[in-house]
Design an enzyme around this catalytic site. Structure first.
Site, PDB file in Angstrom:
ATOM      1  N   HIS A  79       0.220   9.512 -25.829  1.00  0.00           N
ATOM      2  CA  HIS A  79       1.671   9.513 -25.996  1.00  0.00           C
ATOM      3  C   HIS A  79       2.288   8.217 -25.487  1.00  0.00           C
ATOM      4  CE1 HIS A  79       0.972  10.925 -21.852  1.00  0.00           C
ATOM      5  NE2 HIS A  79       2.091  10.271 -21.577  1.00  0.00           N
ATOM      6  N   ARG A  93      -3.918   3.623 -19.232  1.00  0.00           N
ATOM      7  CA  ARG A  93      -3.233   2.812 -20.236  1.00  0.00           C
ATOM      8  C   ARG A  93      -4.206   2.475 -21.354  1.00  0.00           C
ATOM      9  NH1 ARG A  93      -2.003  -1.120 -17.125  1.00  0.00           N
ATOM     10  NH2 ARG A  93      -0.179  -0.098 -16.250  1.00  0.00           N
TER      11      ARG A  93
END
Length: 325
Positions: free
Chosen positions: A176, A196
Site C-alpha cells: 500500500h 519500503r
C-alpha cells in the site's frame, strides 16, 4: 478515572504538508508536518496526559498504575502493560513510498514486536488524489523482486481514487501507499515497522536514495488477489455505523446531530474517540466533563461505565476499541 487527552506528538518529514496544525487548531502553525501521533506507546514516542489530575503522566505510567481499569480486563490479559493501538493523523503533500508491514508472527520473530494491521479514514483529499492498496494482477514472489529491480512494480498495484469519508482496511501483508494530496486518520497496531518496497527513485539533498527492504518485504507480502479492497458503508446520522471489525480493533463512525449516550462497560476495553469535524461535550457517569473538537482525540478508560456526547455543532467521530476474541 476520567476521559483523557494526550499531548500531540508532531512529526516533521520531507513529504509532510501544512494541514495538520490547522486541522488541530494548534496555535503554532508549522509546515512539513506529516504525522500527528495522537496516542502512542512506541518507544521514544510515548504519549503524555494533557488534562486533569494525571496531567504529565505517561501512557505507560497510567497503564502500570491502573492496569485493567484503564485498558479493560480482557485487553490487559491479552496485552499486559503494552498499549495495543497507535492513533495518527497523516497529511501527505507528496507520495509516500510503496510499503508493506509484517504480521504478528513475522514481526515477533524478526523484531520482537507486534505486526501492523491498520485502517485509513480519509478526512480530505484534493481532486484527483488517490492511494495504492493491493495488487491489480496476480504475481509471484520472484516476479515481485524482478519488478522492484526493473522499476515496474507500480504497473501491478491497484490505484484507488479517494474522497472524504472513504475507508480502507489494510491487514498486515497488503502492499500500500498514501498518495499526495490526502489527509487521513490512521488506526493501527502499536508498531513502527515498515518495509519500503519502492520510493519512485527519489534522491535526498545529498543525492542518495532511501533504503529499500526488498528481501524483507518478499516474505511479508500477501500475494493473493482481493476484490473488496475498499470498505463499503452507508453513513447514517445519529446511528452507529460499523467501519472495520477485526481481532485488533473495532472502529465505528458516529455522525451526530443530536445528543447521544454510549455504553462503555459492555466492551471491557478502553474506547478512543477521534473527532473528524465539529465539537461536542463529553460527560461520563461520574460527572466528569470535557470538550472534544475537530482534530482532538480522547481516551475513555475501561472503568468508565458510559459517556454522553452533547452536540454543540454537527460532529463526526471515529469510535475505536479492542474486541473480545
Amino acid at each position: 478515572m476520567y476521559p483523557i487527552k494526550f499531548n500531540t506528538i508532531l512529526k516533521k518529514v520531507l513529504w509532510g504538508g501544512a494541514e495538520i496544525c490547522k486541522f488541530k487548531h494548534l496555535s503554532e502553525l508549522q509546515d512539513g508536518i506529516g504525522e500527528s501521533w495522537e496516542i502512542s506507546q512506541v518507544k521514544g514516542n510515548v504519549s503524555v496526559v494533557d488534562n486533569g489530575e494525571y496531567k504529565g503522566c505517561s501512557l505507560t505510567e497510567m497503564i502500570q498504575h491502573f492496569g485493567a481499569d484503564f485498558l479493560g480486563k480482557h485487553v490487559y490479559e491479552r496485552f499486559g502493560e503494552k498499549f495495543p493501538l497507535l492513533i495518527k493523523f497523516i497529511d501527505a503533500r507528496d507520495n509516500l513510498s510503496i510499503q508493506v508491514h509484517p504480521n504478528d508472527e513475522l514481526a515477533a520473530k524478526r523484531h520482537n514486536s507486534f505486526g501492523k494491521t491498520e485502517m485509513w479514514y480519509v478526512i480530505a483529499a484534493q481532486e484527483g488524489a488517490g492511494l495504492y492498496s493491493g495488487f491489480s494482477k496476480q504475481i509471484t514472489p520472484d516476479e515481485y523482486v524482478e519488478r522492484v529491480h526493473n522499476n515496474t512494480i507500480m504497473d501491478v498495484l491497484q490505484f484507488h481514487p479517494v474522497k472524504s469519508g472513504d475507508v480502507f482496511f489494510l491487514p498486515a501483508g497488503r502492499v500500500h501507499a498514501i498518495g499526495k494530496g490526502i489527509f487521513i486518520a490512521e488506526i493501527q497496531q502499536t508498531s513502527d515497522i515498515t518495509y519500503r518496497i519502492y520510493d519512485y527513485n527519489r534522491k535526498d539533498a545529498n543525492g542518495k536514495s532511501r533504503e529499500l527492504h526488498t528481501e524483507l518485504a518478499k516474505d511479508a507480502i500477501d500475494y493473493k488477489m482481493y476484490d473488496d479492497l475498499k470498505t463499503v458503508y452507508t453513513s447514517e446520522s445519529d446511528k452507529t455505523v460499523g467501519l472495520v471489525s477485526c481481532k485488533y480493533f473495532v472502529t465505528n463512525l458516529l455522525d451526530l446531530n443530536k445528543d447521544i449516550k454510549r455504553t462503555i462497560s459492555d466492551k471491557d476495553s478502553f474506547v478512543v474517540y477521534i473527532c473528524m469535524e465539529g465539537e461536542a461535550s463529553l460527560t461520563d457517569n461520574d460527572g466528569n466533563n470535557i470538550n472534544i473538537r475537530q482534530g482532538e482525540t480522547i481516551l475513555v478508560p475501561a472503568a468508565i461505565e458510559w459517556v454522553k456526547f452533547g452536540v454543540q455543532t454537527k460532529v463526526k467521530l471515529l469510535e475505536c476499541y479492542i474486541p473480545k476474541i
